[in-house]
Design a protein around this motif. Structure first.
Motif: not given
Length: 630
Positions: A59-72
């Motif tokens: 598992v390569n977890n690349r989720a980012k605090n504060g991200a929306s579909s747009k900002s990510f």
């Protein structure tokens, strides 16, 4: 005919090579992200996902605090860097919605443009661009992720965002399920209306519902984690869910237990959907996360503590204990206070979700190879523990120091240059004491009269509804080594506090990437900033900075409610280490021999003896005196 046969055979070989995915990439927001166990109790479910897979699955977890579909998608450190890691045969799990709601149903860019069109620059500046419309720009970005994932030969999977713990009686209410239909804003015919409402069967403003429509439209699997977490929270009830599943800082972010249960739900949904069913491990009677505990690199004399998550499902007997034993040099604690070579976790009902803290002092240079053994009945799991203890090579003590009492000037020592302090969507308010009752940590020698740098958001009005960092809003300090030198950084420190109320929050990171990718978190004040109480931040990174690299340290502030005039105070920012010439590096061998005195110039270059200019005499790795030669 022969060529067609060869081509078909080649395709068959490729298909067999990629029949089993090597990686699952998880992209999303803070509810999925990975957290540092030394700075916060918050955990994202992506952080806990690995333990529910077996075989050659990573598992390569690349989720980012504060991200929306747009900002990510739009901000360079995120989706573009993830795409470079995706290979044919991989899977990409996509979860967004929490921060897509930032403009209460409007698109953030459209709302900002609206305020500018009516001449309200204050509201335009305060508008968060991350917001998307559920049935519009949100779906557009989901389609982009799907198309670009498929173009890389990987399989996209859409995941409904986990619920917020917004209870109405015994059930999660509509906006907790990311359906804004009971209260949303709308721009139509050049006018903004607020507080709009549609019927319960109207899903125009329902983000998970709209995600499901995209999944159906594009033939993509959809995992309904929204409904699954709704049912999970409701099974506990408001009070118990708050106590056991959440981190104590609101109704969005989860504890280790909550994140683990949600990760298991996601794996169950994958199994039900027929995704990687042979590799999913749901009923293991004992699992440990991570399966290998890596302390990374640390300096000699440094002590590091890590979390080891230990879970058991369907354990026999249904009530008992799990014992944890460490090899020489490792210390364990089940309560985070008392450390010995063993720890015990108790469980009931056949299920255990727990953790132990593992502490190690790096006393001798070289590799660390230890083990931890976890035992429940006749089941034993062995966890390798790795790390590397290093020593700094001889060199020149070097630092960049921003006192921030009356200006933003940086005092430097040794071969380092400051790139100054910069702002993004923040600005300087003034230099002053936070408050007449300001307190400082013991040992600083500072009192309430000590001035600090007080900073405020552009427009001076903090928006409502923020629960995490905003990636485009920060205060940055940067430094780089002089030409021909290398800087081994071993300290990043500062003091911070909120002023004007207890609602200030911030996170602090560093990165040596120009686009601030692969940032490392060194402080997380998501729920612990008392007004006018200066708090120390001090990290000991093991970081080698080459002459063409810049170290950037960023403070990401937000306020936990709509407010005007609130400031974040910053003081005594320091980046420090040891500079050597660019051919030297970090010493990873242990030596007890007395090191002879050595001579360096101010740029950290080794000299054969005293030369014209300022000479720095180093003994045993420390500068002992400076000699000027005319």
């Amino acid at each position: 005919m022969k060529l067609k046969f060869i081509a078909a055979a080649a395709l068959a070989v490729c298909a067999s090579l990629y029949a089993e995915a090597r990686k699952i990439h998880t992209i999303g927001d803070s509810t999925m992200a990975t957290y540092d166990e030394n700075t916060t109790v918050t955990r994202g479910w992506g952080q806990m996902f690995q333990q529910f897979f077996k075989g050659d699955i990573t598992v390569n977890n690349r989720a980012k605090n504060g991200a929306s579909s747009k900002s990510f998608y739009e901000e360079s450190p995120y989706w573009q860097s993830v795409k470079k890691q995706i290979e044919p045969g991989d899977y990409v799990l996509i979860q967004f919605a929490h921060n897509d709601e930032k403009s209460n149903g409007c698109d953030g860019d459209e709302l900002k443009a609206y305020y500018k069109s009516i001449g309200d620059e204050t509201k335009a500046n305060a508008t968060d661009y991350r917001g998307t419309t559920a049935s519009g720009t949100y779906k557009e970005y989901l389609r982009k992720y799907i198309e670009e994932t498929r173009a890389l030969g990987a399989t996209p999977v859409l995941v409904g965002a986990i619920c917020r713990k917004y209870f109405d009686g015994n059930t999660i209410r509509r906006n907790g399920r990311h359906d804004l239909g009971d209260k949303f804003d709308l721009i139509k015919d050049g006018k903004l209306t607020t507080g709009n409402k549609v019927s319960a069967d109207d899903h125009t403003y329902d983000y998970p519902y709209q995600m499901k429509l995209v999944a159906d439209e594009m033939g993509v699997q959809y995992l309904d984690l929204t409904t699954a977490t709704k049912e999970l929270y409701e099974s506990y009830g408001d009070a118990k869910a708050n106590e056991l599943l959440f981190d104590g800082n609101g109704s969005t972010h989860t504890s280790a237990m909550g994140a683990t249960l949600i990760a298991r739900l996601a794996a169950q949904l994958m199994q039900k959907a027929g995704i990687l069913t042979e590799n999913i491990n749901l009923t293991s009677d004992l699992s440990v996360n991570p399966s290998t505990l890596d302390f990374g690199q640390a300096y000699k004399g440094q002590t590091i503590t890590k979390d080891l998550q230990i879970n058991g499902f369907d354990l026999t007997p249904e009530e008992g204990t799990v014992s944890v034993t460490a090899s020489n040099g490792l210390l364990l604690s089940a309560d985070g206070e008392n450390y010995t070579s063993t720890a015990t976790l108790s469980y009931k009902g056949g299920n255990l979700i727990g953790s132990v803290k593992v502490k190690y002092e790096f006393s001798a240079a070289g590799d660390v190879n230890e083990t931890i053994t976890v035992t429940s009945g006749d089941k034993t799991v062995t966890v390798p523990v790795t790390g590397k203890c290093i020593e700094l090579a001889d060199g020149v003590p070097t630092s960049a120091y921003w006192r921030l009492e009356k200006d933003d000037e940086c005092a430097t020592e040794g071969p380092v240059s400051s790139l100054g302090e910069t702002y993004s969507e923040m600005k300087l308010q003034k230099y002053s004491s936070p408050n007449a009752n300001t307190t400082w940590p013991e040992g600083t020698g500072f009192d309430a009269t000590r001035k600090t740098q007080r900073n405020i958001i552009e427009g001076e009005s903090w928006p409502a509804g923020e629960i995490d960092e905003v990636s485009t809003r920060y205060i940055e300090f940067a430094a780089k080594p002089a030409k021909g030198t290398k800087l081994n950084v071993n300290e990043i420190s500062m003091y911070v506090c909120g002023c004007g109320g207890n609602g200030m929050r911030c996170k602090i990171y560093y990165s040596k990437e120009d686009n601030f990718a692969n940032a490392v978190n060194i402080a997380d004040f998501s729920g612990a900033m008392k007004a006018n109480d200066m708090m120390e931040v001090k990290a000991t990174p093991v970081l080698e900075l080459n002459e063409n690299e810049t170290l950037r340290v960023r403070i990401y502030p937000w306020y936990n409610g709509a407010a005007t005039g609130k400031t974040i105070c910053v003081s005594d920012v320091k980046i420090a280490g040891v500079a050597v010439d660019s051919t030297s590096g970090i010493n990873t061998t242990d030596s007890t021999e007395q090191k002879a005195a050595k001579v360096y110039n101010v740029n950290g270059m080794r000299q054969s003896g005293l030369q014209k200019g300022l000479n720095i005499i180093v003994e045993n790795g420390k500068a002992v005196k400076k000699v000027a030669v005319k």
